[in-house]
Design a protein around this motif. Structure first.
Motif, short mmCIF file in Angstrom:
data_model
loop_
_atom_site.label_atom_id
_atom_site.label_comp_id
_atom_site.label_asym_id
_atom_site.label_seq_id
_atom_site.Cartn_x
_atom_site.Cartn_y
_atom_site.Cartn_z
N VAL A 220 -70.02 104.99 5.87
CA VAL A 220 -70.85 105.99 5.71
C VAL A 220 -71.54 106.17 4.63
O VAL A 220 -71.12 105.54 3.36
CB VAL A 220 -70.14 107.39 6.19
CG1 VAL A 220 -69.04 107.53 5.02
CG2 VAL A 220 -70.86 108.43 6.22
N ALA B 37 -72.90 104.91 9.72
CA ALA B 37 -73.16 106.37 10.06
C ALA B 37 -73.79 107.04 8.67
O ALA B 37 -73.50 106.33 7.58
CB ALA B 37 -72.00 107.08 10.44
N PRO C 109 -66.62 109.81 10.80
CA PRO C 109 -67.32 108.72 10.93
C PRO C 109 -66.51 107.47 10.96
O PRO C 109 -67.09 106.14 11.15
CB PRO C 109 -67.86 108.60 9.22
CG PRO C 109 -66.72 109.38 8.51
CD PRO C 109 -66.31 110.40 9.63
#
Length: 218
Positions: free
Chosen positions: A51, A87, A216
């Motif tokens: 992430v 993400a 995530p």
């Protein structure tokens, strides 16, 4: 000793105390600034991470991201498109219904091609400290790329890594002239961040999650 002499003594003591306090602030600020400096990398050298954490930076008229925030979001888009992250977690403040940073940040990313499943939102990121702690404790982020301007990265990296995250930083203003506009503010903010980390301060909202929140993954 006359009154003028006594005042002179207290003035000298006050100046000495002020000088010592300033040296302490400068020393602690420097410690925070250099602690994770080697983890600031250009986008092309950023390690892969689950992430990217993007910090809020205000909105412009019309409820759109400010120029500073747009830089951060554009960098996150580039990281995602390059396959560096899976993400993007946008962390901002929506305490004012006319100033919903998280919603504006999510919309900006979605309009630039990120799928909705890849865009996570934390609307309780009231500060850099809260954003980092909540990313770790609420969103279970263990490894991340922090995306913000170069002047802000040392403080963000110090907080994130100190609370247990394996974090690297990517400067959103890479290749652009540096600015001293925030130098004084950052000096004191770094010291405050150090105090918060040492004291283990809880974020303003330690557990609340919203409909835009997600996890995530590992």
């Amino acid at each position: 000793m006359g009154r003028r002499g006594v005042l002179g003594v207290w003035l000298r003591r006050g100046l000495l105390a002020g000088a010592v306090a300033l040296l302490v602030v400068l020393g602690l600020s420097h410690l925070v600034r250099v602690r994770y400096e080697d983890r600031i990398v250009p986008l092309s050298q950023a390690p892969e991470a689950p992430v990217a954490l993007v910090f809020g930076a205000g909105l412009a008229p019309g409820g759109v991201p400010s120029a500073v925030l747009a830089q951060r979001l554009d960098t996150a888009v580039a990281l995602w498109k390059a396959g560096r992250v899976k993400a993007v977690l946008v962390s901002g403040d929506n305490s004012d219904r006319f100033h919903d940073e998280t919603r504006a940040m999510r919309r900006y990313l979605l309009e630039r091609g990120l799928p909705e499943a890849a865009v996570l939102g934390d609307d309780s990121g009231l500060s850099t400290y809260d954003s980092c702690v909540r990313a770790f404790t609420v969103f279970q982020v263990r490894q991340a790329l922090l995306v913000t301007q170069r002047f802000h990265l040392p403080r963000a990296l110090f907080i994130a890594n100190s609370v247990g995250m394996d974090a690297w930083g990517v400067a959103a203003d890479e290749g652009r002239p540096s600015t001293r506009r925030y130098a004084v503010r950052e000096m004191f903010s770094r010291v405050l961040a150090l105090a918060m980390v040492v004291s283990g301060k809880a974020p303003a909202y330690p557990a609340r999650r919203t409909e835009t929140s997600g996890r995530p993954g590992p």
